[in-house]
Design an enzyme around this catalytic site. Structure first.
Site, PDB file in Angstrom:
ATOM      1  N   SER A   8      -3.041  -6.505  -1.706  1.00 57.01           N
ATOM      2  CA  SER A   8      -3.537  -6.018  -3.057  1.00 57.01           C
ATOM      3  C   SER A   8      -4.143  -4.585  -3.135  1.00 57.01           C
ATOM      4  O   SER A   8      -5.155  -4.448  -3.691  1.00 57.01           O
ATOM      5  CB  SER A   8      -4.267  -7.076  -3.822  1.00 57.01           C
ATOM      6  OG  SER A   8      -3.606  -8.601  -3.869  1.00 57.01           O
ATOM      7  N   GLY A  12       0.263  -3.431  -4.930  1.00 56.94           N
ATOM      8  CA  GLY A  12       0.161  -4.794  -5.024  1.00 56.94           C
ATOM      9  C   GLY A  12      -0.746  -5.293  -6.381  1.00 56.94           C
ATOM     10  O   GLY A  12      -0.382  -6.246  -7.227  1.00 56.94           O
ATOM     11  N   LYS A 185      15.742   4.198  -0.223  1.00 54.74           N
ATOM     12  CA  LYS A 185      14.457   4.304  -0.507  1.00 54.74           C
ATOM     13  C   LYS A 185      13.614   4.740   0.962  1.00 54.74           C
ATOM     14  O   LYS A 185      12.828   5.501   0.691  1.00 54.74           O
ATOM     15  CB  LYS A 185      13.789   3.032  -0.820  1.00 54.74           C
ATOM     16  CG  LYS A 185      12.237   2.840  -0.926  1.00 54.74           C
ATOM     17  CD  LYS A 185      11.866   3.643  -2.167  1.00 54.74           C
ATOM     18  CE  LYS A 185      10.587   3.902  -2.248  1.00 54.74           C
ATOM     19  NZ  LYS A 185       9.753   2.388  -2.399  1.00 54.74           N
ATOM     20  N   ASN A 189      11.135   8.027   1.226  1.00 49.67           N
ATOM     21  CA  ASN A 189       9.746   8.100   1.950  1.00 49.67           C
ATOM     22  C   ASN A 189       9.978   8.866   3.142  1.00 49.67           C
ATOM     23  O   ASN A 189       8.796   9.777   3.568  1.00 49.67           O
ATOM     24  CB  ASN A 189       9.336   6.696   2.254  1.00 49.67           C
ATOM     25  CG  ASN A 189       8.937   5.972   1.190  1.00 49.67           C
ATOM     26  OD1 ASN A 189       8.135   6.413   0.432  1.00 49.67           O
ATOM     27  ND2 ASN A 189       9.534   4.806   0.860  1.00 49.67           N
ATOM     28  N   ASN A 193       7.420  11.625   1.309  1.00 49.52           N
ATOM     29  CA  ASN A 193       6.227  11.308   1.860  1.00 49.52           C
ATOM     30  C   ASN A 193       5.952  12.054   3.085  1.00 49.52           C
ATOM     31  O   ASN A 193       4.852  12.388   3.298  1.00 49.52           O
ATOM     32  CB  ASN A 193       6.209   9.767   2.507  1.00 49.52           C
ATOM     33  CG  ASN A 193       5.843   8.625   1.162  1.00 49.52           C
ATOM     34  OD1 ASN A 193       6.148   9.010   0.130  1.00 49.52           O
ATOM     35  ND2 ASN A 193       5.451   7.639   1.664  1.00 49.52           N
TER      36      ASN A 193
END
Length: 313
Positions: A8, A12, A185, A189, A193
């Site tokens: 989380s 999350g 995806k 990244n 990224n």
């Protein structure tokens, strides 16, 4: 529907917040003590596309949750997936569905060690997020969240989760070819990224450079070659470049998660992105010099910062 968010952090919390708003019974799972304490005592403070809210939410460490879950969304870092799955085995029942929206490649192999393939749902999200302080996050985007069941016989169950995502404002979509979505995806990244991290710049700044087309093309070519050989996924290089530029325009001056990780002295997921492509290329008898160099540069920055990295699968 009882849902656990396994990991989380920023994403999350964003998903947990929306799912609870949509009517689900949500429990956040994390190991960051101050984060847990803040949310437990003061609720989750979250900014969604600039609109601030505070929501009471259940949160605990993975081993503290005792009941079986209907659905578990995993939002760990790639290198933390194995450890998280070990810590939540006790809340996985025979019909529990795992929804994996992690960045990177190769996660299905890890998940299959802990749960039957028919209960694994793979997917991607283009929502972005960040943690401002313990218990304080921001969440930006408009979706979509594309998912597909790993076992064709389980499509109906996946459609139910798509409906849940839609009701929660998370723009769920059923994908007929999630492997393509995952690879595309990974290209996001492996370019955004990685380049933002190496250049210490945000997405808007990187995509405004005069060398952006060359950088994107060289990286994506290597991803496309491995995708075709390994998963029979066809990535059109020029189309992917156009997609990345369109996405960059929407995201703007955002520092992606890998950049955030290094700034907070955390290891990156580079081994599950460019590193995975470089490693797979070697096994296939191919070469991926750009992905290898990017991986080496990111690990060099980690070493300079004193960050220990271990690839765990």
């Amino acid at each position: 529907m009882k849902i656990a968010i396994a990991g989380s952090g920023a994403l999350g919390c964003g998903f947990g917040y929306h799912l609870q708003k949509g009517g689900a019974d949500v429990t956040l799972l994390d190991n960051w003590e101050q984060h847990i304490k803040t949310i437990s005592e003061k609720g989750l403070t979250i900014s969604v596309n600039g609109s601030k809210d505070n929501q009471e939410m259940d949160i605990c460490r993975p081993h503290e949750l005792k009941e079986k879950m209907d659905v578990i969304f995993v939002f760990t870092k790639s290198m933390g997936l194995k450890s998280m799955m070990e810590s939540i085995e006790h809340i996985i029942g025979p019909d529990t569905k795992i929804v994996c929206l992690l960045n990177g490649l190769g996660h299905l192999k890890t998940l299959e060690k802990y749960i039957n393939r028919k209960n694994i749902i793979m997917g991607t999200t283009v929502w972005t997020a960040g943690i401002d302080a313990p218990g304080h996050t921001h969440f930006n985007g408009q979706g979509p969240v594309e998912i597909q069941n790993s076992d064709p016989s389980e499509k109906e169950a996946t459609i139910e989760i798509v409906d849940l995502l839609q009701k929660s404002g998370l723009n769920g979509e059923y994908s007929e070819n999630v492997n393509f979505t995952i690879w595309r995806k990974a290209c996001v990244n492996g370019t955004m990224n990685a380049l933002c991290t190496i250049l210490d710049a945000n997405i808007e700044e990187v995509f405004a450079t005069p060398t952006i087309d060359s950088m994107l093309r060289n990286i994506i070519k290597e991803f496309a070659t491995v995708a075709k050989h390994q998963d029979n996924v066809t990535l059109n290089v020029e189309e992917t470049i156009s997609y990345l530029k369109s996405l960059a325009d929407k995201v703007g001056a955002h520092y992606p998660s890998m950049h955030q990780d290094l700034n907070n002295n955390r290891p990156t997921e580079i081994d599950f992105l460019n590193g995975e492509v470089a490693e797979a290329s070697k096994k296939l008898g191919l070469e991926a010099p750009y992905c290898q160099q990017i991986t080496d540069l990111i690990h060099a920055k980690e070493a300079i910062l004193g960050i220990t990295t271990t690839k765990v699968k």
